[in-house]
Write a protein that holds these residues in place. Sequence first.
Motif, PDB file in Angstrom:
ATOM      1  N   ILE A 110       9.679  38.281  32.974  1.00 19.88           N
ATOM      2  CA  ILE A 110      10.398  39.121  32.010  1.00 19.88           C
ATOM      3  C   ILE A 110      11.911  38.927  32.188  1.00 19.88           C
ATOM      4  N   LEU A 111      12.341  38.817  33.436  1.00 22.79           N
ATOM      5  CA  LEU A 111      13.769  38.529  33.699  1.00 22.79           C
ATOM      6  C   LEU A 111      14.170  37.207  33.048  1.00 22.79           C
ATOM      7  N   GLN A 112      13.322  36.190  33.231  1.00 26.23           N
ATOM      8  CA  GLN A 112      13.616  34.872  32.661  1.00 26.23           C
ATOM      9  C   GLN A 112      13.743  34.958  31.133  1.00 26.23           C
ATOM     10  N   LYS A 146      17.056  35.200  26.292  1.00 24.24           N
ATOM     11  CA  LYS A 146      17.413  35.965  25.094  1.00 24.24           C
ATOM     12  C   LYS A 146      18.917  36.217  25.023  1.00 24.24           C
ATOM     13  N   TYR A 147      19.485  36.674  26.134  1.00 24.22           N
ATOM     14  CA  TYR A 147      20.902  37.049  26.122  1.00 24.22           C
ATOM     15  C   TYR A 147      21.819  35.852  26.367  1.00 24.22           C
ATOM     16  N   ASP A 148      21.281  34.666  26.068  1.00 23.38           N
ATOM     17  CA  ASP A 148      22.094  33.453  26.082  1.00 23.38           C
ATOM     18  C   ASP A 148      22.254  32.945  24.642  1.00 23.38           C
ATOM     19  N   GLU A 154      27.590  60.457  22.976  1.00 20.88           N
ATOM     20  CA  GLU A 154      26.816  60.957  24.127  1.00 20.88           C
ATOM     21  C   GLU A 154      27.204  60.251  25.431  1.00 20.88           C
ATOM     22  N   TYR A 155      27.627  59.004  25.339  1.00 21.71           N
ATOM     23  CA  TYR A 155      28.066  58.293  26.547  1.00 21.71           C
ATOM     24  C   TYR A 155      29.245  59.032  27.169  1.00 21.71           C
ATOM     25  N   GLU A 156      30.222  59.330  26.306  1.00 22.18           N
ATOM     26  CA  GLU A 156      31.430  59.982  26.821  1.00 22.18           C
ATOM     27  C   GLU A 156      31.100  61.342  27.422  1.00 22.18           C
ATOM     28  N   MET A 189      24.755  48.784  35.510  1.00 23.98           N
ATOM     29  CA  MET A 189      23.694  47.801  35.792  1.00 23.98           C
ATOM     30  C   MET A 189      23.079  47.294  34.486  1.00 23.98           C
ATOM     31  N   CYS A 190      22.922  45.994  34.374  1.00 26.32           N
ATOM     32  CA  CYS A 190      22.490  45.351  33.122  1.00 26.32           C
ATOM     33  C   CYS A 190      23.504  45.718  32.040  1.00 26.32           C
ATOM     34  N   GLY A 191      24.750  45.688  32.443  1.00 25.32           N
ATOM     35  CA  GLY A 191      25.824  46.229  31.623  1.00 25.32           C
ATOM     36  C   GLY A 191      26.226  45.359  30.458  1.00 25.32           C
ATOM     37  N   GLY A 192      25.783  44.107  30.414  1.00 29.41           N
ATOM     38  CA  GLY A 192      26.091  43.236  29.281  1.00 29.41           C
ATOM     39  C   GLY A 192      27.578  43.132  29.025  1.00 29.41           C
ATOM     40  N   ALA A 193      27.975  43.507  27.803  1.00 28.63           N
ATOM     41  CA  ALA A 193      29.384  43.414  27.410  1.00 28.63           C
ATOM     42  C   ALA A 193      30.221  44.570  27.976  1.00 28.63           C
ATOM     43  N   GLY A 194      29.593  45.402  28.800  1.00 31.36           N
ATOM     44  CA  GLY A 194      30.349  46.415  29.547  1.00 31.36           C
ATOM     45  C   GLY A 194      30.553  47.733  28.839  1.00 31.36           C
ATOM     46  N   LYS A 195      29.699  48.015  27.858  1.00 31.23           N
ATOM     47  CA  LYS A 195      29.851  49.264  27.101  1.00 31.23           C
ATOM     48  C   LYS A 195      30.022  50.476  28.043  1.00 31.23           C
ATOM     49  N   ALA A 196      29.069  50.643  28.961  1.00 36.43           N
ATOM     50  CA  ALA A 196      29.105  51.812  29.838  1.00 36.43           C
ATOM     51  C   ALA A 196      30.302  51.746  30.787  1.00 36.43           C
ATOM     52  N   CYS A 237      22.663  39.678  34.024  1.00 39.58           N
ATOM     53  CA  CYS A 237      22.116  38.345  34.287  1.00 39.58           C
ATOM     54  C   CYS A 237      22.589  37.329  33.252  1.00 39.58           C
ATOM     55  N   SER A 238      23.393  37.768  32.274  1.00 41.35           N
ATOM     56  CA  SER A 238      23.866  36.830  31.237  1.00 41.35           C
ATOM     57  C   SER A 238      25.376  36.626  31.362  1.00 41.35           C
ATOM     58  N   ASP A 239      25.754  35.406  31.678  1.00 41.16           N
ATOM     59  CA  ASP A 239      27.180  35.100  31.827  1.00 41.16           C
ATOM     60  C   ASP A 239      27.910  35.246  30.500  1.00 41.16           C
ATOM     61  N   LEU A 274      27.750  38.433  38.133  1.00 39.60           N
ATOM     62  CA  LEU A 274      26.608  37.781  37.475  1.00 39.60           C
ATOM     63  C   LEU A 274      25.415  37.855  38.432  1.00 39.60           C
ATOM     64  N   GLY A 275      24.338  38.487  37.990  1.00 42.96           N
ATOM     65  CA  GLY A 275      23.174  38.578  38.873  1.00 42.96           C
ATOM     66  C   GLY A 275      22.095  39.423  38.242  1.00 42.96           C
ATOM     67  N   ASP A 276      20.911  39.384  38.816  1.00 41.04           N
ATOM     68  CA  ASP A 276      19.844  40.220  38.265  1.00 41.04           C
ATOM     69  C   ASP A 276      19.772  41.529  39.049  1.00 41.04           C
ATOM     70  N   PHE A 329      22.287  52.850  33.962  1.00 40.50           N
ATOM     71  CA  PHE A 329      21.460  51.885  33.209  1.00 40.50           C
ATOM     72  C   PHE A 329      21.599  52.261  31.742  1.00 40.50           C
ATOM     73  N   SER A 330      22.359  51.492  31.014  1.00 40.05           N
ATOM     74  CA  SER A 330      22.551  51.800  29.591  1.00 40.05           C
ATOM     75  C   SER A 330      21.712  50.847  28.752  1.00 40.05           C
ATOM     76  N   SER A 331      20.763  51.408  28.040  1.00 41.21           N
ATOM     77  CA  SER A 331      19.859  50.603  27.204  1.00 41.21           C
ATOM     78  C   SER A 331      19.251  49.470  28.035  1.00 41.21           C
ATOM     79  N   HIS A 338      14.306  49.790  29.588  1.00 42.62           N
ATOM     80  CA  HIS A 338      13.187  49.235  28.795  1.00 42.62           C
ATOM     81  C   HIS A 338      13.053  47.722  28.947  1.00 42.62           C
ATOM     82  N   HIS A 339      13.959  47.095  29.673  1.00 44.35           N
ATOM     83  CA  HIS A 339      13.839  45.645  29.910  1.00 44.35           C
ATOM     84  C   HIS A 339      13.034  45.335  31.175  1.00 44.35           C
ATOM     85  N   PHE A 340      12.489  46.363  31.800  1.00 39.74           N
ATOM     86  CA  PHE A 340      11.782  46.150  33.072  1.00 39.74           C
ATOM     87  C   PHE A 340      10.326  46.560  32.971  1.00 39.74           C
ATOM     88  N   LYS A 341       9.527  45.813  33.668  1.00 35.87           N
ATOM     89  CA  LYS A 341       8.100  46.118  33.676  1.00 35.87           C
ATOM     90  C   LYS A 341       7.828  47.356  34.534  1.00 35.87           C
TER      91      LYS A 341
HETATM   92  C1  LIG Z   1      20.090  45.876  25.433  1.00 36.75           C
HETATM   93  S1  LIG Z   1      21.245  45.014  26.411  1.00 36.75           S
HETATM   94  C2  LIG Z   1      22.245  46.384  26.942  1.00 36.75           C
HETATM   95  C3  LIG Z   1      23.614  45.967  27.376  1.00 36.75           C
HETATM   96  C4  LIG Z   1      24.520  47.122  27.780  1.00 36.75           C
HETATM   97  N1  LIG Z   1      24.008  47.826  28.918  1.00 36.75           N
HETATM   98  C5  LIG Z   1      24.746  48.058  26.613  1.00 36.75           C
HETATM   99  O1  LIG Z   1      24.395  49.240  26.694  1.00 36.75           O
HETATM  100  O2  LIG Z   1      25.311  47.624  25.618  1.00 36.75           O
HETATM  101  C6  LIG Z   1      20.335  44.610  27.861  1.00 36.75           C
HETATM  102  C7  LIG Z   1      21.126  43.842  28.899  1.00 36.75           C
HETATM  103  O3  LIG Z   1      20.331  43.780  30.074  1.00 36.75           O
HETATM  104  C8  LIG Z   1      20.506  42.513  30.680  1.00 36.75           C
HETATM  105  N2  LIG Z   1      19.360  42.335  31.554  1.00 36.75           N
HETATM  106  C9  LIG Z   1      18.057  42.301  31.208  1.00 36.75           C
HETATM  107  N3  LIG Z   1      17.267  42.186  32.291  1.00 36.75           N
HETATM  108  C10 LIG Z   1      18.109  42.136  33.361  1.00 36.75           C
HETATM  109  C11 LIG Z   1      17.907  42.050  34.747  1.00 36.75           C
HETATM  110  N4  LIG Z   1      16.665  41.990  35.262  1.00 36.75           N
HETATM  111  N5  LIG Z   1      18.979  42.012  35.564  1.00 36.75           N
HETATM  112  C12 LIG Z   1      20.246  42.085  35.039  1.00 36.75           C
HETATM  113  N6  LIG Z   1      20.500  42.189  33.722  1.00 36.75           N
HETATM  114  C13 LIG Z   1      19.439  42.230  32.889  1.00 36.75           C
HETATM  115  C14 LIG Z   1      20.629  41.566  29.516  1.00 36.75           C
HETATM  116  O4  LIG Z   1      21.271  40.360  29.857  1.00 36.75           O
HETATM  117  C15 LIG Z   1      21.443  42.411  28.533  1.00 36.75           C
HETATM  118  O5  LIG Z   1      22.826  42.179  28.677  1.00 36.75           O
END
Ligand SMILES: C[S@@+](CC[C@H](N)C(=O)[O-])C[C@H]1O[C@@H](n2cnc3c(N)ncnc32)[C@H](O)[C@@H]1O
Length: 298
Positions: free
Chosen positions: A15-17, A22-24, A44-46, A69-76, A94-96, A118-120, A136-138, A141-144
Amino acid sequence: MEKPKRWTDYSEDEILQANIEKYDQEHIISFYQDFEEPRYSYIEYEIIFKAVLDHLAAKLDRPVSAVDMCGGAGKAAFVLKGCDPACQATLVDCSDKMLDIARDRIQRQKIEGIDVVLGDAFSFLNQEKKYDLIVFSSAVHHFKEPVKLLQTAAGCLTEQGLIVTIADPTTLTKSRRYKFFEFMLSNSDIKKMKLKRMFKPKTDEIEDEDFDLAEYQTFTGINDVKLAGELKEVGLHPVVHLRYPAGEPYMTKIMPWIGLCWAFSMIISPQAPQDNQLEIQRLKQTIKQEMPFRFKYL
Ligand SMILES: C[S@@+](CC[C@H](N)C(=O)[O-])C[C@H]1O[C@@H](n2cnc3c(N)ncnc32)[C@H](O)[C@@H]1O
Protein backbone atom coordinates in the motif's frame (compact mmCIF):
# COMPACT_ATOMS: atom_id res chain seq x y z
CA MET A 1 -8.58 -18.06 -13.36
CA GLU A 2 -6.80 -16.45 -10.42
CA LYS A 3 -9.16 -14.49 -8.14
CA PRO A 4 -8.50 -10.73 -8.13
CA LYS A 5 -6.78 -9.57 -4.95
CA ARG A 6 -8.84 -7.60 -2.47
CA TRP A 7 -7.49 -4.59 -0.58
CA THR A 8 -7.15 -6.66 2.59
CA ASP A 9 -4.88 -9.13 0.76
CA TYR A 10 -2.24 -6.44 0.23
CA SER A 11 0.48 -5.70 2.77
CA GLU A 12 1.14 -2.30 4.34
CA ASP A 13 4.35 -2.14 2.26
CA GLU A 14 2.45 -2.74 -0.96
CA ILE A 15 0.00 0.00 0.00
CA LEU A 16 2.94 2.32 0.74
CA GLN A 17 4.39 1.53 -2.69
CA ALA A 18 1.05 2.37 -4.31
CA ASN A 19 1.05 5.69 -2.44
CA ILE A 20 4.59 6.46 -3.56
CA GLU A 21 3.55 5.87 -7.17
CA LYS A 22 0.29 7.76 -6.83
CA TYR A 23 1.82 10.87 -5.28
CA ASP A 24 4.48 10.98 -7.97
CA GLN A 25 1.93 11.70 -10.70
CA GLU A 26 1.89 15.15 -12.24
CA HIS A 27 -1.90 15.66 -12.16
CA ILE A 28 -1.97 14.90 -8.43
CA ILE A 29 0.98 17.17 -7.75
CA SER A 30 -0.58 20.04 -9.69
CA PHE A 31 -3.81 19.62 -7.68
CA TYR A 32 -1.84 20.07 -4.45
CA GLN A 33 0.06 23.02 -5.90
CA ASP A 34 -3.23 24.91 -5.56
CA PHE A 35 -3.34 24.25 -1.84
CA GLU A 36 -2.28 27.74 -0.87
CA GLU A 37 -5.55 29.06 -2.15
CA PRO A 38 -7.94 30.14 0.59
CA ARG A 39 -10.59 27.69 -0.59
CA TYR A 40 -8.48 24.85 0.77
CA SER A 41 -7.64 26.38 4.13
CA TYR A 42 -10.48 24.84 6.04
CA ILE A 43 -11.32 26.59 9.26
CA GLU A 44 -11.46 23.41 11.37
CA TYR A 45 -7.69 23.01 11.01
CA GLU A 46 -7.09 26.42 12.51
CA ILE A 47 -9.56 25.89 15.33
CA ILE A 48 -8.49 22.39 16.33
CA PHE A 49 -4.75 23.07 16.00
CA LYS A 50 -4.96 26.36 17.89
CA ALA A 51 -6.88 24.71 20.74
CA VAL A 52 -4.37 21.84 20.93
CA LEU A 53 -1.32 24.10 20.66
CA ASP A 54 -2.64 26.36 23.44
CA HIS A 55 -3.35 23.30 25.55
CA LEU A 56 0.21 22.02 25.04
CA ALA A 57 1.88 25.42 25.41
CA ALA A 58 0.23 25.81 28.82
CA LYS A 59 1.99 22.63 29.97
CA LEU A 60 5.40 23.17 28.39
CA ASP A 61 8.01 25.84 29.07
CA ARG A 62 9.46 25.59 25.57
CA PRO A 63 8.15 25.76 22.00
CA VAL A 64 5.92 22.90 20.93
CA SER A 65 7.57 20.35 18.63
CA ALA A 66 5.16 18.97 16.06
CA VAL A 67 5.16 16.50 13.18
CA ASP A 68 2.94 16.82 10.12
CA MET A 69 2.98 13.13 9.23
CA CYS A 70 2.16 12.25 5.61
CA GLY A 71 2.06 16.00 5.33
CA GLY A 72 2.41 16.20 1.54
CA ALA A 73 2.47 19.84 0.48
CA GLY A 74 2.49 20.83 4.16
CA LYS A 75 -1.08 21.97 4.66
CA ALA A 76 -1.11 21.08 8.37
CA ALA A 77 2.47 22.24 9.00
CA PHE A 78 1.71 25.70 7.62
CA VAL A 79 -1.46 26.00 9.68
CA LEU A 80 0.45 24.91 12.79
CA LYS A 81 3.04 27.62 12.16
CA GLY A 82 0.26 30.14 11.57
CA CYS A 83 -1.38 29.24 14.89
CA ASP A 84 1.89 29.26 16.82
CA PRO A 85 4.90 30.76 15.00
CA ALA A 86 7.22 29.45 17.75
CA CYS A 87 6.23 25.86 17.06
CA GLN A 88 8.96 23.67 15.54
CA ALA A 89 7.40 21.56 12.83
CA THR A 90 8.70 18.54 10.96
CA LEU A 91 6.95 17.70 7.73
CA VAL A 92 7.27 14.05 6.68
CA ASP A 93 6.06 12.46 3.46
CA CYS A 94 7.03 9.62 1.14
CA SER A 95 6.65 11.79 -1.99
CA ASP A 96 9.52 14.12 -2.83
CA LYS A 97 7.34 15.95 -5.35
CA MET A 98 4.70 16.73 -2.72
CA LEU A 99 7.46 17.93 -0.38
CA ASP A 100 8.85 20.13 -3.17
CA ILE A 101 5.62 22.13 -3.11
CA ALA A 102 6.19 22.76 0.61
CA ARG A 103 9.90 23.51 0.14
CA ASP A 104 9.01 26.08 -2.49
CA ARG A 105 6.50 27.80 -0.21
CA ILE A 106 8.92 27.77 2.74
CA GLN A 107 11.51 29.49 0.56
CA ARG A 108 9.13 31.99 -1.03
CA GLN A 109 7.52 33.00 2.23
CA LYS A 110 10.79 32.74 4.21
CA ILE A 111 9.17 30.54 6.85
CA GLU A 112 11.50 29.30 9.56
CA GLY A 113 11.07 26.27 11.77
CA ILE A 114 9.74 23.67 9.33
CA ASP A 115 12.07 20.74 8.67
CA VAL A 116 11.20 18.69 5.62
CA VAL A 117 11.88 14.95 5.74
CA LEU A 118 11.43 12.46 2.91
CA GLY A 119 10.41 9.12 4.38
CA ASP A 120 7.58 6.76 5.14
CA ALA A 121 5.53 7.00 8.30
CA PHE A 122 6.53 3.75 10.00
CA SER A 123 10.26 4.28 9.38
CA PHE A 124 10.07 7.84 10.71
CA LEU A 125 8.01 6.89 13.76
CA ASN A 126 10.26 3.99 14.69
CA GLN A 127 13.01 6.35 15.79
CA GLU A 128 14.06 7.68 19.17
CA LYS A 129 13.17 11.36 18.87
CA LYS A 130 10.04 12.52 20.72
CA TYR A 131 7.49 15.17 19.76
CA ASP A 132 4.71 17.01 21.58
CA LEU A 133 2.25 16.77 18.74
CA ILE A 134 1.88 14.38 15.80
CA VAL A 135 -0.70 15.36 13.21
CA PHE A 136 -2.18 13.08 10.53
CA SER A 137 -4.08 15.24 8.08
CA SER A 138 -6.11 13.28 5.55
CA ALA A 139 -3.61 10.49 6.14
CA VAL A 140 -4.97 7.69 8.34
CA HIS A 141 -7.08 6.35 5.47
CA HIS A 142 -3.88 5.59 3.54
CA PHE A 143 -2.95 2.82 5.98
CA LYS A 144 -4.11 -0.71 6.29
CA GLU A 145 -3.54 -0.80 10.05
CA PRO A 146 -4.44 2.59 11.55
CA VAL A 147 -4.25 1.26 15.12
CA LYS A 148 -0.69 0.05 14.62
CA LEU A 149 0.16 3.38 12.99
CA LEU A 150 -1.26 5.46 15.83
CA GLN A 151 0.28 3.17 18.43
CA THR A 152 3.67 3.62 16.78
CA ALA A 153 3.11 7.39 16.72
CA ALA A 154 2.24 7.31 20.44
CA GLY A 155 5.68 5.79 21.07
CA CYS A 156 7.16 9.02 19.66
CA LEU A 157 5.29 11.35 22.01
CA THR A 158 6.72 13.36 24.89
CA GLU A 159 5.06 12.91 28.28
CA GLN A 160 2.32 15.46 27.60
CA GLY A 161 2.16 14.69 23.89
CA LEU A 162 -0.94 14.32 21.74
CA ILE A 163 -1.85 12.91 18.34
CA VAL A 164 -4.36 14.69 16.12
CA THR A 165 -6.06 13.02 13.18
CA ILE A 166 -8.09 15.28 10.92
CA ALA A 167 -9.96 15.11 7.60
CA ASP A 168 -10.45 11.38 7.24
CA PRO A 169 -13.70 10.06 5.77
CA THR A 170 -16.17 8.08 7.87
CA THR A 171 -18.22 5.22 6.41
CA LEU A 172 -21.01 7.76 5.85
CA THR A 173 -19.30 8.46 2.51
CA LYS A 174 -20.65 5.06 1.39
CA SER A 175 -24.25 6.02 2.12
CA ARG A 176 -26.78 6.80 -0.61
CA ARG A 177 -27.43 10.18 0.94
CA TYR A 178 -23.77 11.15 0.64
CA LYS A 179 -23.43 9.71 -2.85
CA PHE A 180 -26.52 11.58 -4.01
CA PHE A 181 -25.17 14.83 -2.58
CA GLU A 182 -21.77 14.22 -4.18
CA PHE A 183 -23.46 13.46 -7.50
CA MET A 184 -25.47 16.68 -7.40
CA LEU A 185 -22.33 18.71 -6.80
CA SER A 186 -20.15 17.04 -9.42
CA ASN A 187 -19.55 18.55 -12.85
CA SER A 188 -21.32 17.17 -15.93
CA ASP A 189 -18.39 14.94 -17.05
CA ILE A 190 -18.24 13.23 -13.67
CA LYS A 191 -22.05 12.93 -13.66
CA LYS A 192 -21.91 11.18 -17.04
CA MET A 193 -19.15 8.84 -15.87
CA LYS A 194 -21.05 7.96 -12.70
CA LEU A 195 -24.28 7.30 -14.61
CA LYS A 196 -22.42 5.07 -17.08
CA ARG A 197 -21.01 3.06 -14.20
CA MET A 198 -24.40 2.73 -12.60
CA PHE A 199 -25.89 1.13 -15.70
CA LYS A 200 -22.89 -0.97 -16.68
CA PRO A 201 -23.51 -4.72 -16.22
CA LYS A 202 -21.57 -6.17 -13.30
CA THR A 203 -18.70 -8.51 -14.15
CA ASP A 204 -16.73 -10.79 -11.85
CA GLU A 205 -13.45 -9.37 -13.04
CA ILE A 206 -13.61 -6.06 -11.25
CA GLU A 207 -14.88 -6.64 -7.78
CA ASP A 208 -14.89 -2.97 -6.86
CA GLU A 209 -15.04 -0.16 -9.41
CA ASP A 210 -13.44 2.27 -7.00
CA PHE A 211 -10.51 0.00 -6.29
CA ASP A 212 -7.41 2.08 -5.87
CA LEU A 213 -4.79 0.54 -3.61
CA ALA A 214 -3.45 3.89 -2.37
CA GLU A 215 -6.83 5.49 -1.92
CA TYR A 216 -9.09 2.54 -1.09
CA GLN A 217 -10.42 3.86 2.21
CA THR A 218 -11.24 7.21 0.66
CA PHE A 219 -14.11 5.33 -1.00
CA THR A 220 -15.01 2.91 1.77
CA GLY A 221 -14.48 5.37 4.61
CA ILE A 222 -13.20 4.43 8.05
CA ASN A 223 -15.44 3.14 10.81
CA ASP A 224 -14.32 5.75 13.31
CA VAL A 225 -16.36 4.32 16.21
CA LYS A 226 -14.69 0.94 15.75
CA LEU A 227 -11.32 2.66 15.47
CA ALA A 228 -11.94 4.56 18.72
CA GLY A 229 -12.78 1.26 20.47
CA GLU A 230 -9.67 -0.45 19.12
CA LEU A 231 -7.50 2.46 20.23
CA LYS A 232 -8.86 2.16 23.76
CA GLU A 233 -8.04 -1.55 23.74
CA VAL A 234 -4.36 -0.73 23.15
CA GLY A 235 -4.31 1.99 25.83
CA LEU A 236 -4.79 5.06 23.66
CA HIS A 237 -7.59 7.50 24.45
CA PRO A 238 -9.46 9.47 21.79
CA VAL A 239 -10.16 12.21 24.34
CA VAL A 240 -11.83 14.32 21.67
CA HIS A 241 -13.65 12.65 18.79
CA LEU A 242 -15.74 14.69 16.42
CA ARG A 243 -17.60 14.22 13.19
CA TYR A 244 -17.92 17.27 11.04
CA PRO A 245 -18.91 18.36 7.52
CA ALA A 246 -15.51 18.98 5.88
CA GLY A 247 -15.46 20.91 2.64
CA GLU A 248 -16.10 24.25 1.05
CA PRO A 249 -17.20 26.80 3.67
CA TYR A 250 -20.76 27.24 2.36
CA MET A 251 -21.26 23.46 2.07
CA THR A 252 -20.26 22.95 5.70
CA LYS A 253 -23.22 25.13 6.64
CA ILE A 254 -25.66 22.93 4.72
CA MET A 255 -24.32 19.41 5.23
CA PRO A 256 -24.98 19.00 8.98
CA TRP A 257 -28.68 19.78 8.43
CA ILE A 258 -28.99 16.79 6.13
CA GLY A 259 -26.98 14.51 8.39
CA LEU A 260 -23.72 14.77 6.48
CA CYS A 261 -21.03 15.17 9.11
CA TRP A 262 -18.95 12.83 7.01
CA ALA A 263 -15.38 13.47 8.19
CA PHE A 264 -13.86 12.74 11.56
CA SER A 265 -11.09 14.07 13.71
CA MET A 266 -9.60 12.70 16.91
CA ILE A 267 -7.31 14.10 19.56
CA ILE A 268 -5.62 11.06 21.02
CA SER A 269 -3.77 10.88 24.30
CA PRO A 270 -1.84 8.01 25.87
CA GLN A 271 -2.96 9.42 29.23
CA ALA A 272 -6.28 8.34 30.69
CA PRO A 273 -8.89 11.11 30.33
CA GLN A 274 -9.76 11.03 34.04
CA ASP A 275 -6.24 12.34 34.78
CA ASN A 276 -6.96 15.67 33.06
CA GLN A 277 -10.71 15.83 32.71
CA LEU A 278 -10.95 19.57 33.20
CA GLU A 279 -8.40 20.40 30.52
CA ILE A 280 -10.10 18.09 28.03
CA GLN A 281 -13.44 19.68 28.80
CA ARG A 282 -11.89 23.09 28.14
CA LEU A 283 -10.38 21.85 24.87
CA LYS A 284 -13.76 20.59 23.71
CA GLN A 285 -15.51 23.79 24.74
CA THR A 286 -13.00 25.95 22.86
CA ILE A 287 -13.48 23.92 19.69
CA LYS A 288 -17.26 24.04 20.07
CA GLN A 289 -17.29 27.80 20.60
CA GLU A 290 -15.05 28.55 17.64
CA MET A 291 -16.42 26.20 14.99
CA PRO A 292 -18.62 28.17 12.56
CA PHE A 293 -20.73 25.13 11.60
CA ARG A 294 -22.65 22.35 13.33
CA PHE A 295 -20.73 19.21 14.16
CA LYS A 296 -21.02 16.48 16.76
CA TYR A 297 -18.87 15.03 19.49
CA LEU A 298 -18.93 11.29 19.96
C1 LIG B 1 -4.34 12.78 0.85
S1 LIG B 1 -2.67 13.26 0.87
C2 LIG B 1 -2.71 14.36 2.27
C3 LIG B 1 -1.58 15.34 2.27
C4 LIG B 1 -1.62 16.34 3.42
N1 LIG B 1 -1.50 15.70 4.69
C5 LIG B 1 -2.87 17.19 3.34
O1 LIG B 1 -3.68 17.17 4.28
O2 LIG B 1 -3.03 17.91 2.37
C6 LIG B 1 -1.84 11.85 1.52
C7 LIG B 1 -0.34 12.01 1.65
O3 LIG B 1 0.14 10.89 2.37
C8 LIG B 1 1.39 10.50 1.83
N2 LIG B 1 1.59 9.12 2.26
C9 LIG B 1 0.82 8.05 1.98
N3 LIG B 1 1.28 6.95 2.60
C10 LIG B 1 2.39 7.34 3.29
C11 LIG B 1 3.28 6.68 4.14
N4 LIG B 1 3.13 5.37 4.41
N5 LIG B 1 4.31 7.36 4.67
C12 LIG B 1 4.46 8.70 4.40
N6 LIG B 1 3.62 9.39 3.61
C13 LIG B 1 2.59 8.72 3.07
C14 LIG B 1 1.24 10.73 0.35
O4 LIG B 1 2.47 10.87 -0.31
C15 LIG B 1 0.42 12.03 0.34
O5 LIG B 1 1.25 13.16 0.29
